[in-house]
Design a protein around this motif. Structure first.
Motif, PDB file in Angstrom:
ATOM      1  N   ASN A 103      40.989 -10.092 -15.368  1.00  0.00           N
ATOM      2  CA  ASN A 103      40.760  -9.493 -13.936  1.00  0.00           C
ATOM      3  C   ASN A 103      41.743  -8.254 -13.738  1.00  0.00           C
ATOM      4  O   ASN A 103      42.205  -7.983 -12.780  1.00  0.00           O
ATOM      5  CB  ASN A 103      40.954 -10.322 -12.780  1.00  0.00           C
ATOM      6  CG  ASN A 103      40.192 -11.631 -13.051  1.00  0.00           C
ATOM      7  OD1 ASN A 103      38.852 -11.236 -13.050  1.00  0.00           O
ATOM      8  ND2 ASN A 103      40.629 -12.614 -12.918  1.00  0.00           N
ATOM      9  N   GLY A 104      42.122  -7.418 -15.008  1.00  0.00           N
ATOM     10  CA  GLY A 104      42.924  -6.167 -14.844  1.00  0.00           C
ATOM     11  C   GLY A 104      44.137  -6.417 -14.927  1.00  0.00           C
ATOM     12  O   GLY A 104      44.911  -5.569 -14.477  1.00  0.00           O
ATOM     13  N   PHE A 120      49.286  -0.822 -12.142  1.00  0.00           N
ATOM     14  CA  PHE A 120      47.723  -0.686 -11.776  1.00  0.00           C
ATOM     15  C   PHE A 120      47.055  -0.001 -12.655  1.00  0.00           C
ATOM     16  O   PHE A 120      47.658   1.323 -13.009  1.00  0.00           O
ATOM     17  CB  PHE A 120      47.735  -0.283 -10.295  1.00  0.00           C
ATOM     18  CG  PHE A 120      48.093  -1.152  -9.447  1.00  0.00           C
ATOM     19  CD1 PHE A 120      47.261  -2.105  -8.865  1.00  0.00           C
ATOM     20  CD2 PHE A 120      49.537  -1.492  -9.048  1.00  0.00           C
ATOM     21  CE1 PHE A 120      47.536  -3.253  -8.049  1.00  0.00           C
ATOM     22  CE2 PHE A 120      49.944  -2.333  -7.964  1.00  0.00           C
ATOM     23  CZ  PHE A 120      48.939  -3.253  -7.567  1.00  0.00           C
ATOM     24  N   THR A 121      45.703  -0.051 -12.914  1.00  0.00           N
ATOM     25  CA  THR A 121      45.093   0.626 -13.844  1.00  0.00           C
ATOM     26  C   THR A 121      43.711   1.055 -13.050  1.00  0.00           C
ATOM     27  O   THR A 121      42.773   0.366 -13.169  1.00  0.00           O
ATOM     28  CB  THR A 121      44.608   0.157 -15.102  1.00  0.00           C
ATOM     29  OG1 THR A 121      43.973  -1.117 -15.017  1.00  0.00           O
ATOM     30  CG2 THR A 121      46.090   0.209 -15.980  1.00  0.00           C
ATOM     31  N   PRO A 122      43.855   1.982 -12.175  1.00  0.00           N
ATOM     32  CA  PRO A 122      42.555   2.548 -11.405  1.00  0.00           C
ATOM     33  C   PRO A 122      41.564   2.656 -12.157  1.00  0.00           C
ATOM     34  O   PRO A 122      41.473   3.419 -13.195  1.00  0.00           O
ATOM     35  CB  PRO A 122      42.935   3.599 -10.494  1.00  0.00           C
ATOM     36  CG  PRO A 122      44.574   3.702 -10.650  1.00  0.00           C
ATOM     37  CD  PRO A 122      44.905   3.099 -11.713  1.00  0.00           C
ATOM     38  N   GLY A 123      40.245   2.293 -11.761  1.00  0.00           N
ATOM     39  CA  GLY A 123      39.045   2.386 -12.352  1.00  0.00           C
ATOM     40  C   GLY A 123      38.680   1.242 -13.369  1.00  0.00           C
ATOM     41  O   GLY A 123      37.408   1.527 -14.201  1.00  0.00           O
ATOM     42  N   TYR A 124      39.431   0.504 -13.381  1.00  0.00           N
ATOM     43  CA  TYR A 124      39.238  -0.948 -14.519  1.00  0.00           C
ATOM     44  C   TYR A 124      39.594  -2.069 -13.885  1.00  0.00           C
ATOM     45  O   TYR A 124      40.865  -2.048 -13.288  1.00  0.00           O
ATOM     46  CB  TYR A 124      39.556  -0.474 -15.652  1.00  0.00           C
ATOM     47  CG  TYR A 124      39.244  -1.780 -16.905  1.00  0.00           C
ATOM     48  CD1 TYR A 124      38.005  -1.458 -17.539  1.00  0.00           C
ATOM     49  CD2 TYR A 124      40.031  -2.918 -16.950  1.00  0.00           C
ATOM     50  CE1 TYR A 124      37.538  -2.529 -18.478  1.00  0.00           C
ATOM     51  CE2 TYR A 124      39.415  -3.948 -17.992  1.00  0.00           C
ATOM     52  CZ  TYR A 124      38.322  -3.787 -18.686  1.00  0.00           C
ATOM     53  OH  TYR A 124      37.831  -4.699 -19.322  1.00  0.00           O
ATOM     54  N   THR A 125      38.622  -3.022 -13.619  1.00  0.00           N
ATOM     55  CA  THR A 125      39.205  -4.291 -12.945  1.00  0.00           C
ATOM     56  C   THR A 125      38.789  -5.639 -13.975  1.00  0.00           C
ATOM     57  O   THR A 125      38.831  -6.486 -13.277  1.00  0.00           O
ATOM     58  CB  THR A 125      38.486  -4.509 -11.439  1.00  0.00           C
ATOM     59  OG1 THR A 125      37.112  -4.410 -11.701  1.00  0.00           O
ATOM     60  CG2 THR A 125      38.837  -3.401 -10.549  1.00  0.00           C
ATOM     61  N   LEU A 148      42.166   1.341 -23.295  1.00  0.00           N
ATOM     62  CA  LEU A 148      42.998   2.214 -22.314  1.00  0.00           C
ATOM     63  C   LEU A 148      44.240   2.635 -23.088  1.00  0.00           C
ATOM     64  O   LEU A 148      45.039   2.000 -23.957  1.00  0.00           O
ATOM     65  CB  LEU A 148      43.683   1.305 -21.173  1.00  0.00           C
ATOM     66  CG  LEU A 148      42.524   1.019 -20.073  1.00  0.00           C
ATOM     67  CD1 LEU A 148      41.652  -0.004 -20.208  1.00  0.00           C
ATOM     68  CD2 LEU A 148      43.314   0.601 -18.777  1.00  0.00           C
ATOM     69  N   ARG A 149      44.503   4.021 -22.833  1.00  0.00           N
ATOM     70  CA  ARG A 149      45.552   4.514 -23.709  1.00  0.00           C
ATOM     71  C   ARG A 149      46.794   5.349 -22.713  1.00  0.00           C
ATOM     72  O   ARG A 149      46.352   5.857 -21.655  1.00  0.00           O
ATOM     73  CB  ARG A 149      44.931   5.863 -24.536  1.00  0.00           C
ATOM     74  CG  ARG A 149      45.854   6.652 -25.144  1.00  0.00           C
ATOM     75  CD  ARG A 149      44.889   7.557 -26.050  1.00  0.00           C
ATOM     76  NE  ARG A 149      45.831   8.615 -26.950  1.00  0.00           N
ATOM     77  CZ  ARG A 149      46.310   9.876 -26.592  1.00  0.00           C
ATOM     78  NH1 ARG A 149      45.862  10.111 -25.154  1.00  0.00           N
ATOM     79  NH2 ARG A 149      46.972  10.529 -27.445  1.00  0.00           N
ATOM     80  N   THR A 150      47.833   4.996 -23.173  1.00  0.00           N
ATOM     81  CA  THR A 150      49.194   5.544 -22.314  1.00  0.00           C
ATOM     82  C   THR A 150      50.174   6.290 -23.574  1.00  0.00           C
ATOM     83  O   THR A 150      50.171   5.946 -24.282  1.00  0.00           O
ATOM     84  CB  THR A 150      49.888   4.536 -21.482  1.00  0.00           C
ATOM     85  OG1 THR A 150      50.872   5.223 -21.043  1.00  0.00           O
ATOM     86  CG2 THR A 150      50.571   3.674 -22.907  1.00  0.00           C
ATOM     87  N   THR A 151      50.716   7.671 -22.981  1.00  0.00           N
ATOM     88  CA  THR A 151      51.662   8.394 -23.603  1.00  0.00           C
ATOM     89  C   THR A 151      52.711   8.289 -23.147  1.00  0.00           C
ATOM     90  O   THR A 151      53.838   9.066 -23.431  1.00  0.00           O
ATOM     91  CB  THR A 151      51.023   9.675 -23.955  1.00  0.00           C
ATOM     92  OG1 THR A 151      50.775  10.502 -22.648  1.00  0.00           O
ATOM     93  CG2 THR A 151      49.781   9.534 -24.827  1.00  0.00           C
ATOM     94  N   ASP A 152      53.063   7.702 -21.797  1.00  0.00           N
ATOM     95  CA  ASP A 152      54.239   7.870 -20.996  1.00  0.00           C
ATOM     96  C   ASP A 152      54.806   6.468 -20.823  1.00  0.00           C
ATOM     97  O   ASP A 152      55.273   6.156 -19.626  1.00  0.00           O
ATOM     98  CB  ASP A 152      53.841   8.539 -19.575  1.00  0.00           C
ATOM     99  CG  ASP A 152      52.782   8.066 -18.960  1.00  0.00           C
ATOM    100  OD1 ASP A 152      52.257   6.772 -19.009  1.00  0.00           O
ATOM    101  OD2 ASP A 152      52.652   8.785 -17.825  1.00  0.00           O
ATOM    102  N   GLY A 153      54.611   5.506 -21.619  1.00  0.00           N
ATOM    103  CA  GLY A 153      55.275   4.267 -21.187  1.00  0.00           C
ATOM    104  C   GLY A 153      54.472   3.279 -20.380  1.00  0.00           C
ATOM    105  O   GLY A 153      55.031   2.559 -19.661  1.00  0.00           O
ATOM    106  N   GLU A 158      44.795   6.127 -19.452  1.00  0.00           N
ATOM    107  CA  GLU A 158      43.661   6.873 -19.623  1.00  0.00           C
ATOM    108  C   GLU A 158      42.417   5.876 -20.378  1.00  0.00           C
ATOM    109  O   GLU A 158      42.440   5.271 -21.119  1.00  0.00           O
ATOM    110  CB  GLU A 158      43.584   7.841 -20.639  1.00  0.00           C
ATOM    111  CG  GLU A 158      42.310   8.778 -20.724  1.00  0.00           C
ATOM    112  CD  GLU A 158      42.570   9.892 -21.716  1.00  0.00           C
ATOM    113  OE1 GLU A 158      41.528  10.618 -21.826  1.00  0.00           O
ATOM    114  OE2 GLU A 158      43.515   9.928 -22.528  1.00  0.00           O
ATOM    115  N   ILE A 159      41.291   5.737 -19.474  1.00  0.00           N
ATOM    116  CA  ILE A 159      40.354   4.724 -19.626  1.00  0.00           C
ATOM    117  C   ILE A 159      39.380   5.367 -20.799  1.00  0.00           C
ATOM    118  O   ILE A 159      38.670   6.546 -20.328  1.00  0.00           O
ATOM    119  CB  ILE A 159      39.591   4.265 -18.598  1.00  0.00           C
ATOM    120  CG1 ILE A 159      40.596   3.537 -17.676  1.00  0.00           C
ATOM    121  CG2 ILE A 159      38.475   3.057 -19.071  1.00  0.00           C
ATOM    122  CD1 ILE A 159      40.031   3.046 -16.338  1.00  0.00           C
ATOM    123  N   ILE A 160      39.033   4.964 -21.923  1.00  0.00           N
ATOM    124  CA  ILE A 160      38.057   5.514 -22.883  1.00  0.00           C
ATOM    125  C   ILE A 160      36.979   4.651 -23.422  1.00  0.00           C
ATOM    126  O   ILE A 160      37.361   3.529 -23.745  1.00  0.00           O
ATOM    127  CB  ILE A 160      39.105   6.070 -24.153  1.00  0.00           C
ATOM    128  CG1 ILE A 160      40.058   6.967 -23.739  1.00  0.00           C
ATOM    129  CG2 ILE A 160      38.180   6.672 -25.209  1.00  0.00           C
ATOM    130  CD1 ILE A 160      40.878   7.328 -24.805  1.00  0.00           C
TER     131      ILE A 160
END
Length: 744
Positions: A103-104, A120-125, A148-153, A158-160
């Motif tokens: 559940n995200g 929190f990752t808005p846009g994905y649950t 989901l990709r992060t470049t700032d820890g 980013e949802i791909i």
């Protein structure tokens, strides 16, 4: 009272989703791996509360946060993170890590797990399955059809879209550009296997050469070479970024950890699977035995065998009472194993053969005349035996080298056989069979119901038992009539007997008799453990095996382990003689003889090997030649094979010395060592010196204060030339000199 019921209801609702039920996929698009979580849908209504919804963080999290009621506010203090199934965890260093789940749910720690904060990752649950970080800032999450990709820890994600909408169960960040992921490919399609070469923005969908299952874990050792483990199929390898795969082995199906620099890997999976690769990542070996054992046989208390059946059946051997096991190379697998003595044994092989060994199980060869798979082998002596299985009962009269068929069934199959003597015996199939002429004729017994029977055992010519799970039947008139003695609530499989009076029924229900089967008592602690066979090398000790590497040892504690009936000592001819006797021994490895001058500090001076398990009397003797004190204390440290021990009573031995003495060395002549013995009457300075023929001192063997006692010292003349030498003892006013000859 109203408050009580409200709390009870709230607690019930808080826990109801901790145990999700398996549900069918009704969407037509989404596959659910039911070992991970469920596909429950969100509720359509909320509690009628004026200010806040019950699930402010989304359905399925079981995280109430703050709830306002008509009389007050409920605030959750702990754990402050979504209470869901967490499915993946990854750390960038020892302090900073993330965990993902259903559940995200995404949480982060920066203090080594002491505290966690929700991210929190808005846009994905939907569900998160795996998380992997290259460093503290750069990481990916595997999700349902997305990464989901992060470049700032992990502050922003980013949802791909990553191929189709089926779940990705694992992801591996190889470097900043190359990422691989795997999961489920859909009903009737190969496992989902995707690869990115641009930091996760675009993905190549592979998987044509993988089976129709799911990838549970994916690991790459460089940008081209990677490994996956899959449900049911084990390990696959690629050298072209997932475009093609080669099956390596059927190792564990869940987790894979690889250390490329050391060329070492570890793997885990269902059914107690833990594997390791060392030096070659294409070759894996078990770290834990998880074989489904079919039978066990011990020839002694220490040496035994456990065997599994099937095409990949394995024979294991132990020589230390089951503590350690090794695979017997080249040995067959099978469903039944029997030894006639320490050297001669038989295996009912999984390939319709009976194998024989004459060297204690080191090597095996196929015998002649076996028409199909055998379930049970039974011998009455070293020459005559029977075997039953499939459609036949066969007999040998030459020690199992050749077998002849006695009966063939048009249908049905035999499951067990037990011969009371050379004429009388019993066998089971869907019926119970009896012979009174050594198997020339087998008669079907009609006084018992027709059911699939598992095993048969007779304590004498009249009294016997058969198992037809869950029933136990008994006869006391040589099979003329049968009565139902037991109706178990659990599966019962086979018999295991230590003696005619003491036996077990082995199965998911375990029962014991100590009165020749008149009564049977369930062993509640072993219910549903899963044991299948039992065998005992003695009346006190037995072993039982089951699936997934299960091995149990039984020790009858009603017997006294070692009954020591006497322990004494006395002085004889300048030595102490210790003697002791046992009336019985159980699992006795032996005795360590210990010595002390003050009953406080003890030192071992010898070992006497025990007789293992025996009900007979055994005598032991030990000599102590080191008489270094006029009063000494002795005790025995009795040790079992499992390392447990206990001490005997203490024996005190005193003696008196009436004169100083220096004995002739022995041997003499000598090369290069000899023993010199002497005795001291009273405490004082003692000096023992060696002189050459010219009277020059060449060695000082003793120069210290000695208590009264008998002593000996070893003189090594390796550095001296051949010739005549003298040794001289000085103790107070006593002086004595002897001559000795060194010949090299």
């Amino acid at each position: 009272m109203k408050k009580f019921y409200f709390i009870y209801l709230a607690l019930f609702l808080l826990t109801i989703t901790l145990y999700p039920q398996q549900q069918n996929d009704t969407t037509g698009n989404t596959h659910r791996n039911y070992r991970r979580t469920s596909d429950s849908q969100p509720p359509t209504s909320y509690y009628q509360q004026p200010k806040e919804q019950v699930f402010p963080l989304g359905y399925g999290t079981n995280h109430l946060g703050k709830v306002t009621t008509g009389t007050g506010v409920w605030t959750e203090l702990n754990p402050k993170v979504p209470r869901v199934d967490y499915l993946g965890i990854g750390f960038a260093n020892k302090d900073t890590g993330w965990a993902v789940g259903a559940n995200g749910a995404l949480i982060k720690t920066t203090d080594g797990g002491e505290s966690w904060q929700r991210v929190f990752t808005p846009g994905y649950t939907s569900d998160y399955w795996w998380i992997d970080f290259l460093n503290e800032n750069y990481g990916f999450i595997a999700a349902n059809g997305k990464v989901l990709r992060t470049t700032d820890g992990g502050n922003n994600w980013e949802i791909i879209q990553a191929g189709d909408g089926y779940p990705l169960f694992s992801i591996d960040v190889i470097d900043s550009l190359h990422i691989a992921a795997g999961g489920y490919g859909g009903t009737g399609y190969p496992a989902k296997n995707i690869y990115s070469s641009d930091g996760g923005y675009s993905w190549v969908i592979n998987g044509g050469s993988l089976p129709m299952s799911e990838i549970n874990c994916i690991k790459y050792i460089n940008i081209d070479t990677g490994y996956v483990v899959m449900t049911y199929f084990g390990l696959y390898k690629t050298t072209d970024r997932g475009e093609s795969w080669t099956h390596l082995s059927g190792i564990g199906d869940y987790e894979l950890e690889i250390f490329p620099e050391e060329n070492t890997g570890y793997n885990a999976g269902a059914g107690l699977k833990i594997y390791k690769a060392e030096g070659n990542l294409d070759v894996w070996s078990k770290l834990i035995i998880n074989t489904d054992f079919a039978d066990v046989y011990f020839t002694t208390e220490q040496k035994g065998f456990a065997i599994s059946s099937g095409v990949n059946g394995i024979l294991f051997k132990t020589e230390n009472g089951g503590t350690d096991w090794q695979v017997v190379s080249g040995a067959p697998g099978g469903g039944d194993i029997l030894f006639l003595d320490s050297l001669t044994g038989f295996i009912a092989g999984s390939d319709s053969k009976i194998y024989k060994t004459t060297d204690g199980g080191e090597s095996w060869y196929a015998t002649n005349g076996v028409p199909n798979i055998i379930a049970k082998i039974d011998f009455i002596n070293s020459s005559v035996g029977w075997a039953a299985g499939g459609f036949v009962i066969i007999k040998t009269t030459d020690g199992g080298e050749n077998w002849e068929t006695q009966i063939t069934l048009p249908a049905d199959h035999f499951t067990s056989i037990f011969m009371i003597d050379s004429l009388n015996g019993w066998a089971t199939s869907r019926y119970v069979w009896q012979t009174t002429d050594g198997g020339e004729n087998w008669i079907q017994i009609l006084d018992i119901t027709s059911e699939p029977y598992n095993d048969v055992y007779f304590t004498d010519i009249d009294t016997g038992f058969v198992i037809e799970s869950p029933y136990l039947y008994k006869t006391t008139d040589s099979g003329n009539t049968w009565t139902t003695q037991l109706n178990s609530d659990y599966i019962i499989r086979t018999f295991g007997w230590l003696s005619k009076s003491h036996g077990f029924i082995i199965g998911d229900g375990m029962y014991e008799t100590t009165d020749t089967g008149s009564t049977w008592n369930e062993i509640l602690e072993l219910r549903n453990v899963g044991l299948r066979k039992f065998q005992s090398p003695t009346e006190f000790l037995g072993y039982s095996v089951g699936n997934t590497g299960l091995i149990y040892k039984y020790l009858d504690t009603s017997y006294v382990p070692v009954e020591l009936t006497s322990f004494k000592g006395y002085l004889k001819e300048n030595k102490i003689v210790l003697e002791w006797q046992t009336a019985s021994e159980l699992n006795n490895e032996g005795f360590i003889i210990e010595k002390s001058k003050d009953k406080i500090e003890w030192k071992p001076i010898g070992f006497a090997k025990g007789y293992g398990t025996t009900t007979g009397k055994n005598k032991y003797q030990f000599y102590d030649y080191n008489l270094d004190n006029v009063r000494n204390y002795y005790r025995l440290k009795q040790i079992d094979y499992d390392g447990t021990y206990k001490f005997s009573n203490i024996v005190e031995i005193s003696y008196s010395i009436t004169s100083f003495n220096l004995s002739q060395n022995y041997p003499n002549p000598f090369n290069p060592s000899t023993i010199i013995k002497y005795s001291i009457v009273k405490k004082g300075e003692v000096k023992l010196m060696i002189y050459d023929i010219l009277g020059r001192e060449v060695s000082v063997l003793v120069n210290e204060v000695k208590d009264p006692g008998y002593y000996e010292v070893n003189f090594n003349a390796s550095n001296l030339a051949s010739g005549v030498y003298f040794y001289r003892l000085v103790a107070g006013s006593f002086v004595s000199t002897h001559k000795m000859l060194l010949l090299k």
